[in-house]
Motif scaffolding. Structure first.
Motif, PDB file in Angstrom:
ATOM      1  N   THR A 182       8.534  20.830   6.029  1.00  0.00           N
ATOM      2  CA  THR A 182       7.601  19.747   5.379  1.00  0.00           C
ATOM      3  C   THR A 182       8.332  18.342   5.943  1.00  0.00           C
ATOM      4  O   THR A 182       7.596  17.238   6.283  1.00  0.00           O
ATOM      5  CB  THR A 182       7.735  19.944   4.066  1.00  0.00           C
ATOM      6  N   GLY A 186       6.377  15.469   8.022  1.00  0.00           N
ATOM      7  CA  GLY A 186       6.588  14.150   7.594  1.00  0.00           C
ATOM      8  C   GLY A 186       6.943  13.254   8.771  1.00  0.00           C
ATOM      9  O   GLY A 186       6.776  11.981   8.577  1.00  0.00           O
ATOM     10  N   MET A 301       6.592  12.866  -4.938  1.00  0.00           N
ATOM     11  CA  MET A 301       5.706  12.165  -3.782  1.00  0.00           C
ATOM     12  C   MET A 301       5.321  10.735  -3.757  1.00  0.00           C
ATOM     13  O   MET A 301       5.244   9.890  -2.531  1.00  0.00           O
ATOM     14  CB  MET A 301       4.380  13.059  -3.677  1.00  0.00           C
ATOM     15  N   THR A 302       5.119  10.116  -4.942  1.00  0.00           N
ATOM     16  CA  THR A 302       4.798   8.813  -5.034  1.00  0.00           C
ATOM     17  C   THR A 302       6.114   7.777  -4.454  1.00  0.00           C
ATOM     18  O   THR A 302       5.811   7.079  -3.767  1.00  0.00           O
ATOM     19  CB  THR A 302       4.486   8.297  -6.393  1.00  0.00           C
ATOM     20  N   ALA A 304       8.029   9.091  -2.346  1.00  0.00           N
ATOM     21  CA  ALA A 304       8.031   8.907  -0.983  1.00  0.00           C
ATOM     22  C   ALA A 304       7.223   8.229  -0.240  1.00  0.00           C
ATOM     23  O   ALA A 304       7.805   7.492   0.604  1.00  0.00           O
ATOM     24  CB  ALA A 304       8.038  10.459  -0.466  1.00  0.00           C
ATOM     25  N   ILE A 305       6.201   7.817  -0.895  1.00  0.00           N
ATOM     26  CA  ILE A 305       5.032   6.831  -0.332  1.00  0.00           C
ATOM     27  C   ILE A 305       5.677   5.483  -0.401  1.00  0.00           C
ATOM     28  O   ILE A 305       5.375   4.731   0.531  1.00  0.00           O
ATOM     29  CB  ILE A 305       3.841   7.142  -0.856  1.00  0.00           C
ATOM     30  N   LEU A 306       6.275   4.868  -1.647  1.00  0.00           N
ATOM     31  CA  LEU A 306       6.792   3.713  -1.661  1.00  0.00           C
ATOM     32  C   LEU A 306       7.931   3.290  -0.794  1.00  0.00           C
ATOM     33  O   LEU A 306       8.251   1.968  -0.623  1.00  0.00           O
ATOM     34  CB  LEU A 306       7.078   3.505  -3.339  1.00  0.00           C
ATOM     35  N   ARG A 308      10.183   2.256   2.187  1.00  0.00           N
ATOM     36  CA  ARG A 308      10.172   1.736   3.348  1.00  0.00           C
ATOM     37  C   ARG A 308      10.937   2.190   4.399  1.00  0.00           C
ATOM     38  O   ARG A 308      10.570   2.083   5.654  1.00  0.00           O
ATOM     39  CB  ARG A 308      10.214   0.110   3.187  1.00  0.00           C
ATOM     40  N   ARG A 313      11.918   7.931   2.809  1.00  0.00           N
ATOM     41  CA  ARG A 313      10.572   8.584   2.748  1.00  0.00           C
ATOM     42  C   ARG A 313      10.813  10.247   3.023  1.00  0.00           C
ATOM     43  O   ARG A 313      10.306  10.959   2.313  1.00  0.00           O
ATOM     44  CB  ARG A 313       9.664   7.885   3.736  1.00  0.00           C
ATOM     45  N   LEU A 317      10.198  13.159   0.251  1.00  0.00           N
ATOM     46  CA  LEU A 317       9.675  14.151   0.608  1.00  0.00           C
ATOM     47  C   LEU A 317      10.183  15.660   0.420  1.00  0.00           C
ATOM     48  O   LEU A 317       9.606  16.563  -0.087  1.00  0.00           O
ATOM     49  CB  LEU A 317       8.973  14.155   2.170  1.00  0.00           C
ATOM     50  N   SER A 320      10.963  16.549  -3.090  1.00  0.00           N
ATOM     51  CA  SER A 320       9.805  16.774  -3.951  1.00  0.00           C
ATOM     52  C   SER A 320       9.098  18.305  -3.522  1.00  0.00           C
ATOM     53  O   SER A 320       8.702  19.177  -4.412  1.00  0.00           O
ATOM     54  CB  SER A 320       8.849  15.778  -3.522  1.00  0.00           C
ATOM     55  N   ARG A 372      13.976   1.453  -2.822  1.00  0.00           N
ATOM     56  CA  ARG A 372      12.872   1.747  -2.027  1.00  0.00           C
ATOM     57  C   ARG A 372      12.481   0.389  -1.013  1.00  0.00           C
ATOM     58  O   ARG A 372      11.666   0.750  -0.081  1.00  0.00           O
ATOM     59  CB  ARG A 372      11.697   1.630  -2.884  1.00  0.00           C
TER      60      ARG A 372
END
Length: 383
Positions: A182, A186, A301-302, A304-306, A308, A313, A317, A320, A372
């Motif tokens: 994973t 990513g 996951m959210t 990870a997206i947030l 920077r 990240r 990921l 999670s 983040r």
């Protein structure tokens, strides 16, 4: 244009108090809610008593929660520096398991440290996520086109997988490999590389099956034909299915499950804890627990997206995905969708190592969320 990162850093109280305010307390509440489900289930499987499962598990969760908050305060740059020592410690512990580990149910999976059983393979999943995130944060997307840059992280992943397989612990080894894969994705691994790596998988599976232990082959046979040995190898999954079905829509009532309270259901405090919940609380209760688990996965996951920074990240990921696979394997196992593999349900099943490592993972997730906006740029690129 206002630099969002500068604004974030300039906000008053960016110290300990400010970081406490920036913790995702809604996510922490979800964690507490799931731990509460675990307490009620463990109280039930002990016949309506806080001992020997529920009370000790609560103390572990309390310690783990404090550890999670402390990790949330830790900057990502510090976690990045600790990644390689953590990975080295995990490998040393896995080697020690093979040399002096405690044998349980035909496998060496535990070390006795200070009179407490510790399962190093649980820590290895977290350490691998840290190490791979630390490695890939310095690798650009252009370099990812060169397969040579993927050799070191591939070796980092295969080493703990091989050591855990040697214990043997097939389920955890698969989860470790999946967490590594994973993070590879990513980080920007190309699809043709994935196809190239996946090509020999069927052949490797045939080789792996030939080297499985007898009890592992028995699990596969039992999975395919559980009714062939209803009083032996197939007993666990048959009783699990009976308990799941007997719960119906609303369940038989708290402390009134027949399979669980009459001790027909084996390993009801660990591997089959979800079966106990579904029997007593029915389909509604089971779906509620699954909803909490899904909310925690999506929340991770959210985060990870947030994030920077590439390190944050990829770390979020990996953590999670590790939690998701825990849930997926356990729920699939008790429902008879995959062979029984001895993977607990996080925050719900009884167990010290699993609880503390899950809380360690949540602490890392919280750190990614709190920090983040930290891009972790090299000194020459900082503002």
């Amino acid at each position: 244009m206002i630099n969002e990162r500068r604004l974030w850093r300039a906000t008053p109280g960016f110290g300990v108090a400010g970081k406490l305010l920036r913790i995702n307390w809604a996510y922490a509440l979800l964690i507490c809610a799931l731990a509460g489900v675990g307490y009620t289930a463990l109280y039930s499987v002990a016949g309506g008593s806080p001992y020997p499962y529920a009370e000790p598990q609560t103390l572990r969760f309390g310690f783990g929660f404090l550890m999670m908050i402390a990790l949330a305060m830790t900057p990502l740059r510090v976690l990045s520096k600790l990644a390689w020592p953590a990975y080295a410690v995990s490998i040393v512990l896995l080697v020690l398991v093979l040399r002096m580990g405690h044998v349980g149910k035909g496998a060496e999976r535990w070390l006795i440290i200070g009179g407490t059983q510790v399962q190093p393979s649980e820590f290895a999943k977290i350490a691998l996520a840290l190490a791979l995130a630390a490695y890939f944060q310095h690798i650009s997307w252009e370099r990812m086109r060169n397969p040579l840059w993927l050799v070191p992280p591939a070796l980092l992943t295969l080493l703990p997988v091989a050591l855990v397989l040697k214990e043997p612990n097939l389920g955890t080894a698969v989860i470790i490999g999946a967490v590594g894969a994973t993070i590879f994705l990513g980080a920007g691994m190309r699809w043709w590389m994935i196809a190239l790596l996946a090509a020999p998988v069927p052949m490797l599976l045939r080789i792996a099956y030939a080297h499985l232990h007898d009890y592992q082959r028995q699990r596969i046979t039992t999975f395919l034909h559980p009714e062939s040995d209803p009083r032996g190898a197939g007993y666990n999954i048959i009783q699990s299915k009976i308990a799941l079905g007997s719960g119906g829509m609303w369940g038989q009532g708290y402390l009134h499950g027949t399979q669980g309270q009459l001790n027909f259901l084996p390993e009801k405090q660990t591997d089959f804890i979800f079966t106990t919940i579904a029997e007593e609380w029915g389909l509604v209760g089971g779906l509620t627990v699954m909803g909490l688990l899904l909310a925690l996965v999506l929340g991770g996951m959210t985060m990870a997206i947030l994030a920077r920074s590439p390190f944050g990240r990829l770390l979020a990921l990996g953590i999670s995905m590790n939690f998701f696979l825990y849930c997926l394997v356990n729920l699939s196992m008790v429902m008879g969708a995959i062979p029984v593999g001895g993977v607990p349900l996080p925050l719900v099943s009884w167990g010290g190592s699993a609880m503390l490592m899950v809380m360690l993972g949540f602490g890392l997730l919280m750190s990614v969320f709190v920090h983040r906006h930290d891009e972790m740029l090299p000194k020459k690129h900082r503002d």
